[in-house]
Motif scaffolding. Structure first.
Motif, short mmCIF file in Angstrom:
data_model
loop_
_atom_site.label_atom_id
_atom_site.label_comp_id
_atom_site.label_asym_id
_atom_site.label_seq_id
_atom_site.Cartn_x
_atom_site.Cartn_y
_atom_site.Cartn_z
N GLY A 50 0.82 -1.22 0.00
CA GLY A 50 0.00 0.00 0.00
C GLY A 50 0.84 1.26 0.00
N ILE A 51 1.92 1.24 0.79
CA ILE A 51 2.80 2.42 0.84
C ILE A 51 3.44 2.65 -0.52
N LEU A 52 3.98 1.58 -1.09
CA LEU A 52 4.69 1.72 -2.37
C LEU A 52 3.73 2.16 -3.50
N ASP A 53 2.54 1.57 -3.53
CA ASP A 53 1.60 1.93 -4.59
C ASP A 53 1.04 3.34 -4.41
N GLY A 54 1.03 3.80 -3.17
CA GLY A 54 0.51 5.15 -2.90
C GLY A 54 1.47 6.24 -3.32
N LEU A 55 2.76 5.89 -3.42
CA LEU A 55 3.77 6.88 -3.86
C LEU A 55 3.63 7.12 -5.36
N TRP A 56 3.94 8.35 -5.79
CA TRP A 56 3.96 8.60 -7.24
C TRP A 56 5.00 7.69 -7.88
N HIS A 57 4.59 6.94 -8.89
CA HIS A 57 5.57 6.03 -9.51
C HIS A 57 5.24 5.71 -10.96
N GLN A 58 6.29 5.72 -11.76
CA GLN A 58 6.21 5.14 -13.10
C GLN A 58 6.62 3.66 -12.97
N TYR A 59 6.82 3.00 -14.09
CA TYR A 59 7.17 1.57 -14.05
C TYR A 59 8.49 1.34 -14.79
N PRO A 60 9.61 1.49 -14.04
CA PRO A 60 10.92 1.39 -14.69
C PRO A 60 11.24 0.00 -15.24
N VAL A 61 10.65 -1.04 -14.67
CA VAL A 61 10.89 -2.41 -15.20
C VAL A 61 9.76 -2.74 -16.17
N PRO A 62 10.11 -3.13 -17.40
CA PRO A 62 9.05 -3.48 -18.36
C PRO A 62 8.09 -4.51 -17.78
N MET A 63 6.79 -4.26 -17.97
CA MET A 63 5.75 -5.09 -17.35
C MET A 63 5.87 -6.58 -17.71
N ARG A 64 6.28 -6.86 -18.94
CA ARG A 64 6.36 -8.26 -19.36
C ARG A 64 7.49 -9.00 -18.65
N LEU A 65 8.53 -8.24 -18.30
CA LEU A 65 9.72 -8.82 -17.68
C LEU A 65 9.58 -8.89 -16.16
N ASP A 66 8.80 -7.99 -15.61
CA ASP A 66 8.73 -7.73 -14.18
C ASP A 66 8.45 -8.97 -13.30
N PRO A 67 7.37 -9.73 -13.55
CA PRO A 67 7.09 -10.87 -12.66
C PRO A 67 8.18 -11.94 -12.70
N LEU A 68 8.68 -12.23 -13.89
CA LEU A 68 9.71 -13.27 -14.02
C LEU A 68 11.01 -12.82 -13.35
N LEU A 69 11.38 -11.56 -13.57
CA LEU A 69 12.59 -11.02 -12.94
C LEU A 69 12.49 -11.11 -11.42
N SER A 70 11.33 -10.76 -10.89
CA SER A 70 11.13 -10.80 -9.43
C SER A 70 11.29 -12.22 -8.91
N LEU A 71 10.70 -13.15 -9.63
CA LEU A 71 10.76 -14.55 -9.19
C LEU A 71 12.20 -15.05 -9.20
N ILE A 72 12.94 -14.71 -10.25
CA ILE A 72 14.34 -15.13 -10.35
C ILE A 72 15.16 -14.51 -9.21
N LEU A 73 14.95 -13.20 -8.97
CA LEU A 73 15.69 -12.52 -7.90
C LEU A 73 15.35 -13.12 -6.54
N PHE A 74 14.07 -13.45 -6.35
CA PHE A 74 13.64 -14.03 -5.08
C PHE A 74 14.32 -15.39 -4.85
N LEU A 75 14.33 -16.23 -5.89
CA LEU A 75 14.95 -17.55 -5.76
C LEU A 75 16.46 -17.42 -5.54
N LEU A 76 17.07 -16.47 -6.25
CA LEU A 76 18.50 -16.23 -6.07
C LEU A 76 18.81 -15.80 -4.64
#
Ligand SMILES: [Zn+2]
Length: 183
Positions: A50-76
């Motif tokens: 909620g805090i992060l989404d409430g801040l003004w934000h663009q989307y620096p990580v391309p949407m198509r890449l974002d979920p997979l990148l997060s999952l890889i980083l999390f596993l790493l």
């Protein structure tokens, strides 16, 4: 914000919460004696979203890449921390992405031909944009889609990373000893 930044806050939260883990077993999994810690960490994961989404934000990580990148980083990240803290970080991450799974999941699944129910409609609630969480409503979200306020967005992302980095550094004892010389 991008899932990648929700992951960053979840990692910070997991590291910060690790200091409350009492199970001293360095070789085992997360101890049942620390089970009560998981609920507040899960809730704080949701609130961090909620805090992060409430801040003004663009989307620096391309949407198509974002979920997979997060999952890889999390596993790493999991590969570098002691086994007994993995559940704690997993619960923090699950809490931190749950609002997107609930509110945006059905639309994303729909792109792949899967039909998932919209929870807001299922509960008979008439909420803005049919989203359950207020930070996904037009009046509650800091999403920027028109390319404006780039510097503000950049600053807010920088702040998120700084908070997480400090939490990780202050609680770096959860890394495997073989990967990082500590103390
Ligand atoms: Zn969101």
């Amino acid at each position: 914000m991008n899932v990648t930044f929700h992951l960053a806050s979840a990692i910070g939260l997991g590291h910060a919460a690790s200091r409350y883990v009492r199970t001293p077993d360095f070789s085992g999994w997360y101890g049942p004696g620390d089970a009560t810690l998981l609920a507040p960490v899960f809730a704080l994961g949701i609130f961090s979203h909620g805090i992060l989404d409430g801040l003004w934000h663009q989307y620096p990580v391309p949407m198509r890449l974002d979920p997979l990148l997060s999952l890889i980083l999390f596993l790493l990240w999991n590969a570098f921390i002691q086994r007994r803290f993995r559940l704690l970080l997993g619960v923090a991450f699950l809490g931190a992405i749950l609002p997107d799974l609930v509110d945006l999941g059905p639309a994303i699944a729909g792109q792949f031909g899967l039909h998932l129910p919209n929870l807001s409609r299922l509960l008979g609630l008439h909420l803005p944009a049919a989203h359950l969480f207020p930070w996904h409503w037009p009046q509650g979200s800091g999403s920027i889609f028109d390319g404006s306020r780039r510097f503000v967005s950049l600053t807010n992302h920088f702040i998120v990373i700084c908070f997480s980095a400090v939490a990780v550094w202050a609680n770096r004892g959860i890394f495997k000893r073989s990967h990082l010389r500590l103390d």
